[in-house]
Design a protein around this motif. Structure first.
Motif, PDB file in Angstrom:
ATOM      1  N   SER A  89       6.628  -4.774  -9.256  1.00  0.00           N
ATOM      2  CA  SER A  89       8.094  -4.546  -9.943  1.00  0.00           C
ATOM      3  C   SER A  89       8.740  -5.390  -9.426  1.00  0.00           C
ATOM      4  O   SER A  89       8.649  -6.279  -8.569  1.00  0.00           O
ATOM      5  N   VAL A  90       9.822  -5.948 -10.310  1.00  0.00           N
ATOM      6  CA  VAL A  90      10.949  -7.048 -10.195  1.00  0.00           C
ATOM      7  C   VAL A  90      11.779  -6.502  -8.710  1.00  0.00           C
ATOM      8  O   VAL A  90      12.095  -7.311  -8.436  1.00  0.00           O
ATOM      9  N   PHE A  91      11.907  -5.142  -9.051  1.00  0.00           N
ATOM     10  CA  PHE A  91      12.767  -4.847  -7.760  1.00  0.00           C
ATOM     11  C   PHE A  91      12.039  -4.077  -6.614  1.00  0.00           C
ATOM     12  O   PHE A  91      10.884  -3.431  -7.111  1.00  0.00           O
ATOM     13  N   THR A  92      12.297  -4.342  -5.655  1.00  0.00           N
ATOM     14  CA  THR A  92      11.826  -3.787  -4.460  1.00  0.00           C
ATOM     15  C   THR A  92      12.268  -2.767  -3.627  1.00  0.00           C
ATOM     16  O   THR A  92      13.455  -2.981  -3.414  1.00  0.00           O
ATOM     17  N   ASN A 125       7.587  -0.331  -7.823  1.00  0.00           N
ATOM     18  CA  ASN A 125       6.148   0.061  -7.126  1.00  0.00           C
ATOM     19  C   ASN A 125       5.779  -0.891  -5.914  1.00  0.00           C
ATOM     20  O   ASN A 125       5.029  -0.928  -5.237  1.00  0.00           O
ATOM     21  N   ALA A 126       7.189  -1.650  -5.435  1.00  0.00           N
ATOM     22  CA  ALA A 126       6.866  -2.576  -4.213  1.00  0.00           C
ATOM     23  C   ALA A 126       7.939  -1.999  -3.256  1.00  0.00           C
ATOM     24  O   ALA A 126       9.252  -1.881  -3.360  1.00  0.00           O
ATOM     25  N   TRP A 127       7.299  -1.542  -2.106  1.00  0.00           N
ATOM     26  CA  TRP A 127       7.997  -0.685  -1.162  1.00  0.00           C
ATOM     27  C   TRP A 127       8.116  -1.674   0.136  1.00  0.00           C
ATOM     28  O   TRP A 127       6.789  -2.049   0.828  1.00  0.00           O
ATOM     29  N   ASP A 128       8.961  -2.180   0.680  1.00  0.00           N
ATOM     30  CA  ASP A 128       9.064  -2.974   1.646  1.00  0.00           C
ATOM     31  C   ASP A 128       9.442  -2.375   3.137  1.00  0.00           C
ATOM     32  O   ASP A 128      10.112  -1.423   3.082  1.00  0.00           O
ATOM     33  N   THR A 129       8.493  -2.528   4.334  1.00  0.00           N
ATOM     34  CA  THR A 129       8.788  -1.836   5.386  1.00  0.00           C
ATOM     35  C   THR A 129       8.327  -2.710   6.438  1.00  0.00           C
ATOM     36  O   THR A 129       8.046  -3.989   6.183  1.00  0.00           O
ATOM     37  N   LYS A 164       0.559   5.514  -6.052  1.00  0.00           N
ATOM     38  CA  LYS A 164       0.677   4.811  -4.846  1.00  0.00           C
ATOM     39  C   LYS A 164       1.263   3.593  -5.168  1.00  0.00           C
ATOM     40  O   LYS A 164       1.104   2.754  -5.843  1.00  0.00           O
ATOM     41  N   PRO A 165       2.034   3.095  -4.116  1.00  0.00           N
ATOM     42  CA  PRO A 165       2.890   1.990  -4.233  1.00  0.00           C
ATOM     43  C   PRO A 165       2.195   0.628  -3.745  1.00  0.00           C
ATOM     44  O   PRO A 165       1.177   1.047  -3.005  1.00  0.00           O
ATOM     45  N   ASN A 166       2.653  -0.278  -4.041  1.00  0.00           N
ATOM     46  CA  ASN A 166       2.318  -1.663  -3.329  1.00  0.00           C
ATOM     47  C   ASN A 166       2.993  -1.753  -2.145  1.00  0.00           C
ATOM     48  O   ASN A 166       4.332  -1.955  -1.981  1.00  0.00           O
ATOM     49  N   ILE A 167       2.226  -1.444  -0.881  1.00  0.00           N
ATOM     50  CA  ILE A 167       2.946  -1.615   0.406  1.00  0.00           C
ATOM     51  C   ILE A 167       3.272  -3.122   0.766  1.00  0.00           C
ATOM     52  O   ILE A 167       2.250  -3.874   0.921  1.00  0.00           O
TER      53      ILE A 167
END
Length: 211
Positions: free
Chosen positions: A9-12, A49-53, A75-78
């Motif tokens: 996704s464009v936004f994370t 769908n982009a999750w930053d950790t 399920k997101p893209n981790i």
């Protein structure tokens, strides 16, 4: 956006505050798991769908892992980060990358990571050949899909452009155009690197009432 085989996704969604007290604007306290789940639910529903950790964001990875295990949505893209790393020897560095990556997968309750980042550019700069080789091995083994390096604007982005990593995460805000004017952002583009930007609005500082 396509990064390799990933549809990103464009936004994370940044999730540091799901694991530790963090931030400038509004509440800086870590939310409860139920409140964190509500944030993750909303992101999933909106197609983020982009999750930053990262493995040093408190229990952020664990919260995300619990959300995934609860099957609350697609399920997101981790995108997670590791470091600091042990540079006492080449073998120690390799073992530490593998150990930290395995721990990330365990906490996130996943078998593979869509993207693994080095959290500190200095970890790459100290031993680029070992970092490159180990990340390539992790990709070949199917443990990670893409590789990346997180950095700060004090470092030379041309080094990132010349690396074999797929992506980078950089700070970029409305007041600082230095890396654009220097041509370093263009170098990343020409090298085909995916670029994630953070702190675009300085964690909301630009929207605060100056009084």
């Amino acid at each position: 956006r396509k990064i390799g085989d990933l549809d990103i996704s464009v936004f994370t969604l940044g999730t540091v505050q799901l694991g530790i007290d963090y931030g400038i604007v509004g509440s800086t306290q870590k939310p409860t798991q139920d409140a964190a789940f509500s944030v993750l639910d909303a992101a999933a529903k909106l197609g983020v769908n982009a999750w930053d950790t990262a493995n040093n964001y408190g229990d952020s990875e664990t919260v995300i892992g619990n959300w995934i295990a609860a099957d609350r949505g697609p399920k997101p893209n981790i995108i997670t980060k590791i470091g600091p790393l042990d540079h006492s020897s080449r073998d120690a560095l390799r073992d530490d990358i593998l150990r930290q990556t395995e721990k990330c997968c365990k906490d996130l309750q996943v078998d593979k990571l869509e993207m693994l980042m080095l959290h500190d550019f200095n970890d790459y700069a100290k031993n680029p050949d070992v970092c490159t080789k180990v990340f390539a091995d992790l990709k070949a083994e199917g443990i990670i899909q893409t590789s990346a390096i997180s950095t700060y604007s004090e470092y030379d982005y041309n080094i990132l452009a010349e690396s074999e990593f797929d992506a980078t995460q950089i700070p970029l805000n409305v007041f600082d155009w230095g890396k654009i004017e220097s041509g370093e952002m263009d170098a990343l583009k020409k090298a085909g690197k995916a670029v994630f930007t953070r702190s675009v609005y300085l964690q909301g500082l630009v929207f605060m009432n100056p009084e």
